[in-house]
Design a protein around this motif. Structure first.
Motif, PDB file in Angstrom:
ATOM      1  N   THR A 138       0.818  -1.210   0.000  1.00  0.00           N
ATOM      2  CA  THR A 138       0.000   0.000   0.000  1.00  0.00           C
ATOM      3  C   THR A 138       0.857   1.266   0.000  1.00  0.00           C
ATOM      4  O   THR A 138       0.631   2.194   0.786  1.00  0.00           O
ATOM      5  CB  THR A 138      -0.951  -0.015   1.208  1.00  0.00           C
ATOM      6  OG1 THR A 138      -0.204  -0.392   2.374  1.00  0.00           O
ATOM      7  CG2 THR A 138      -2.075  -0.999   1.008  1.00  0.00           C
ATOM      8  N   ASP A 139       1.850   1.299  -0.868  1.00  0.00           N
ATOM      9  CA  ASP A 139       2.669   2.487  -1.088  1.00  0.00           C
ATOM     10  C   ASP A 139       3.173   2.469  -2.519  1.00  0.00           C
ATOM     11  O   ASP A 139       3.070   1.443  -3.211  1.00  0.00           O
ATOM     12  CB  ASP A 139       3.855   2.539  -0.116  1.00  0.00           C
ATOM     13  CG  ASP A 139       3.510   3.223   1.207  1.00  0.00           C
ATOM     14  OD1 ASP A 139       3.006   4.363   1.156  1.00  0.00           O
ATOM     15  OD2 ASP A 139       3.725   2.613   2.265  1.00  0.00           O
ATOM     16  N   PHE A 140       3.744   3.596  -2.956  1.00  0.00           N
ATOM     17  CA  PHE A 140       4.320   3.691  -4.288  1.00  0.00           C
ATOM     18  C   PHE A 140       5.823   3.430  -4.260  1.00  0.00           C
ATOM     19  O   PHE A 140       6.533   3.730  -5.223  1.00  0.00           O
ATOM     20  CB  PHE A 140       4.035   5.072  -4.893  1.00  0.00           C
ATOM     21  CG  PHE A 140       2.590   5.256  -5.272  1.00  0.00           C
ATOM     22  CD1 PHE A 140       2.155   4.979  -6.554  1.00  0.00           C
ATOM     23  CD2 PHE A 140       1.663   5.686  -4.330  1.00  0.00           C
ATOM     24  CE1 PHE A 140       0.818   5.140  -6.902  1.00  0.00           C
ATOM     25  CE2 PHE A 140       0.334   5.856  -4.671  1.00  0.00           C
ATOM     26  CZ  PHE A 140      -0.099   5.580  -5.951  1.00  0.00           C
ATOM     27  N   CYS A 141       6.288   2.886  -3.137  1.00  0.00           N
ATOM     28  CA  CYS A 141       7.705   2.566  -2.988  1.00  0.00           C
ATOM     29  C   CYS A 141       7.825   1.211  -2.292  1.00  0.00           C
ATOM     30  O   CYS A 141       6.855   0.716  -1.706  1.00  0.00           O
ATOM     31  CB  CYS A 141       8.412   3.645  -2.167  1.00  0.00           C
ATOM     32  SG  CYS A 141       7.661   3.920  -0.545  1.00  0.00           S
ATOM     33  N   LEU A 142       9.006   0.616  -2.362  1.00  0.00           N
ATOM     34  CA  LEU A 142       9.228  -0.710  -1.790  1.00  0.00           C
ATOM     35  C   LEU A 142      10.233  -0.634  -0.650  1.00  0.00           C
ATOM     36  O   LEU A 142      11.246   0.047  -0.750  1.00  0.00           O
ATOM     37  CB  LEU A 142       9.748  -1.658  -2.881  1.00  0.00           C
ATOM     38  CG  LEU A 142       9.960  -3.112  -2.469  1.00  0.00           C
ATOM     39  CD1 LEU A 142       8.631  -3.781  -2.144  1.00  0.00           C
ATOM     40  CD2 LEU A 142      10.674  -3.872  -3.579  1.00  0.00           C
TER      41      LEU A 142
END
Length: 387
Positions: A138-142
Motif C-alpha cells: 500500500t505504497d508507491f515505494c518498496l
C-alpha cells in the motif's frame, strides 16, 4: 473459485491500510456473497495487547521524534538489517496470526500491512498452515519489510516496484501490477453542478480541498494560514479526519477567514469533495493520492510522514501528477501559481488520467480468483496472469 474462508488482515496505523483492505473486501463480498470474508485489524487491542502497544509507540515516535522514525526506516531498508527486523516481527507476532487463522479457519490470507505479512509468511515457511498468502503493498515505494519468499502473490502500484521485487529475488510470476485498491465510488461519474449545489459552493471560484489522512495530520493548520495570505478568491474544504481538536480549531478559524471555509471530520463522501475540487493539498498518503488520481485531481503534496510518504511524493512529482512542496513557506505561492495557470492544471489532470488505476480492487480479486481456481485444479495458472 470454490467457497473459501478469506481473512483480510490490515493494521490501523493510519487509515490507508484499512481502506485498501476494505476495498478488496467489498469487491470480494460483491463477487462471492456466499464466502466467509472477514477484515481484521492486526494492531487492535482486541487482536493482541503487544500489537496495540507497538502502534501507540509508532504514533508517539511520529509526534515527538519523527527524525528517529525516518532514520529507522532508512536503516532497515537494506536486505541485511531489514531481514533481522523481519525475523523479530515474525517471531513476536506469529502467535497472534495463529490465533486468527484458527478463529476464522482461513484458507486465504490477504495482507495490506507488512506486520501481519511477516507473521503469515513465517508460518507458511514453517509449514504450520496450508494457506494461500497474498500481499497488497500500500505504497508507491518498496521497503525490505514487505519482502517474503513465502508470499504466493504480490500486488503492487507500478512497474518500477515489480522490477525492485524481482531484483530482491521474488519470482516475476508472483508479482502483479494492479495499482493500489480504492473504493469503487472513485470510479463513478458525478454531476459536478449538482454537487456544487449540495455543498453550497460557487462554480466561479477555485475550490481547494485540504486533507491530512484519517488521523488529520499533514500540516492542515499551516496550509490554512498560508492560504489566508492570498487575496485570490477561493473556497476551502477541510477534512480533519479523526482529529477532533483540529476540527474544533478549524471551526474557530472560519469566523475570521477572508475565504469561505467548510470543515468535515472523518468524511464518507471524499469522492464527492474531490469531484468538485480544483486542487488537493495533502500529505502524500498512498490511498489519498490514489483516490485523487482516480478523480484526476491535481495535487500539492507537503508534510509527508518521514519514510514512505516522502517516496510517494517524489514518485508523483516525477510523473507530473503533483507538485511536492518541501518548504512549507512556499505553499501559498505555489497554490497561487497553480490556480492562475489553467494549462498547468489541465496538464496535471492529463498525467493523472494516464497514471490512475481506479479498478485495482477488481483486478486483485480477478487474479486471486484465477490463482485459486488453478490451485483447486492442481494446475499452475500463474503464467496466465504473469507479465
Amino acid at each position: 473459485m470454490t467457497q473459501k474462508n478469506i481473512l483480510i488482515v490490515t493494521a490501523s496505523i493510519g487509515s490507508g491500510h484499512n481502506k485498501a483492505a476494505s476495498a478488496v473486501g467489498n469487491e470480494l463480498k460483491r463477487r462471492y456473497p456466499a464466502d466467509n470474508i472477514n477484515v481484521v485489524d492486526f494492531m487492535s487491542l482486541e487482536t493482541a495487547y503487544i500489537n496495540d502497544l507497538m502502534k501507540e509507540i509508532y504514533f508517539k515516535m511520529l509526534e515527538l521524534v519523527p527524525n528517529l522514525y525516518e532514520f529507522l526506516y532508512k536503516f532497515t531498508s537494506g536486505r541485511l538489517k531489514g531481514s533481522s527486523v523481519q525475523m523479530l516481527l515474525a517471531y513476536f507476532m506469529k502467535h497472534n496470526m495463529v490465533s486468527l487463522i484458527k478463529k476464522y479457519n482461513a484458507d486465504i490470507i490477504i495482507c495490506t500491512h507488512p506486520f501481519p505479512c511477516a507473521a503469515a509468511a513465517y508460518l507458511k515457511r514453517e509449514k504450520r498452515f496450508d494457506v494461500s498468502l497474498f500481499t497488497v503493498i500500500t505504497d508507491f515505494c518498496l521497503h525490505q519489510i514487505w519482502i517474503y519468499k513465502n508470499v504466493d502473490m504480490y500486488f503492487v502500484a507500478h512497474n518500477g516496484m515489480k522490477r525492485q521485487l524481482i531484483e530482491r529475488g521474488i519470482n516475476e510470476k508472483r508479482i502483479q501490477v494492479t495499482g493500489i485498491p480504492i473504493h469503487r465510488v472513485f470510479s463513478d461519474t458525478y454531476d459536478r453542478e449538482i454537487l456544487l449545489k449540495k455543498f453550497d459552493l460557487s462554480a466561479n471560484m477555485p475550490i481547494i480541498l485540504i486533507m491530512g489522512g484519517g488521523l488529520g495530520l499533514g500540516g492542515i493548520k499551516y496550509a490554512l494560514e498560508e492560504l489566508e495570505k492570498l487575496s485570490l478568491p477561493m473556497q476551502i474544504l477541510v477534512v480533519a479526519g479523526a482529529n477532533l481538536s483540529l476540527w474544533s480549531e478549524v471551526n474557530c478559524y472560519i469566523t475570521h477567514s477572508r475565504h469561505l471555509i467548510k470543515v468535515w471530520g472523518y468524511s464518507h463522501n471524499i469522492n464527492e469533495l474531490m469531484t468538485v475540487s480544483s486542487l488537493l493539498i495533502s500529505k502524500p498518503g498512498a490511498l489519498t493520492i490514489s483516490e485523487a488520481m482516480a478523480k484526476e485531481l491535481p495535487m500539492l503534496l507537503h508534510a509527508p510522514i518521514p519514510g514512505p510518504e516522502s517516496e510517494n511524493a517524489a514518485y508523483l512529482a516525477e510523473h507530473g501528477v503533483a507538485v511536492w512542496v518541501q518548504k512549507k513557506e512556499a505553499i501559498g505561492e505555489t497554490v497561487k501559481e497553480l490556480l492562475t495557470d489553467k494549462e498547468r492544471l489541465a496538464w496535471m489532470k492529463q498525467k493523472a488520467k494516464v497514471l490512475k488505476q481506479p479498478y485495482a480492487a477488481k483486478k486483485i480479486v480477478d487474479i486471486i480468483t484465477g490463482y485459486m481456481d488453478g490451485h483447486d485444479d492442481n494446475s499452475n495458472c500463474l503464467s496466465k496472469y504473469g507479465h
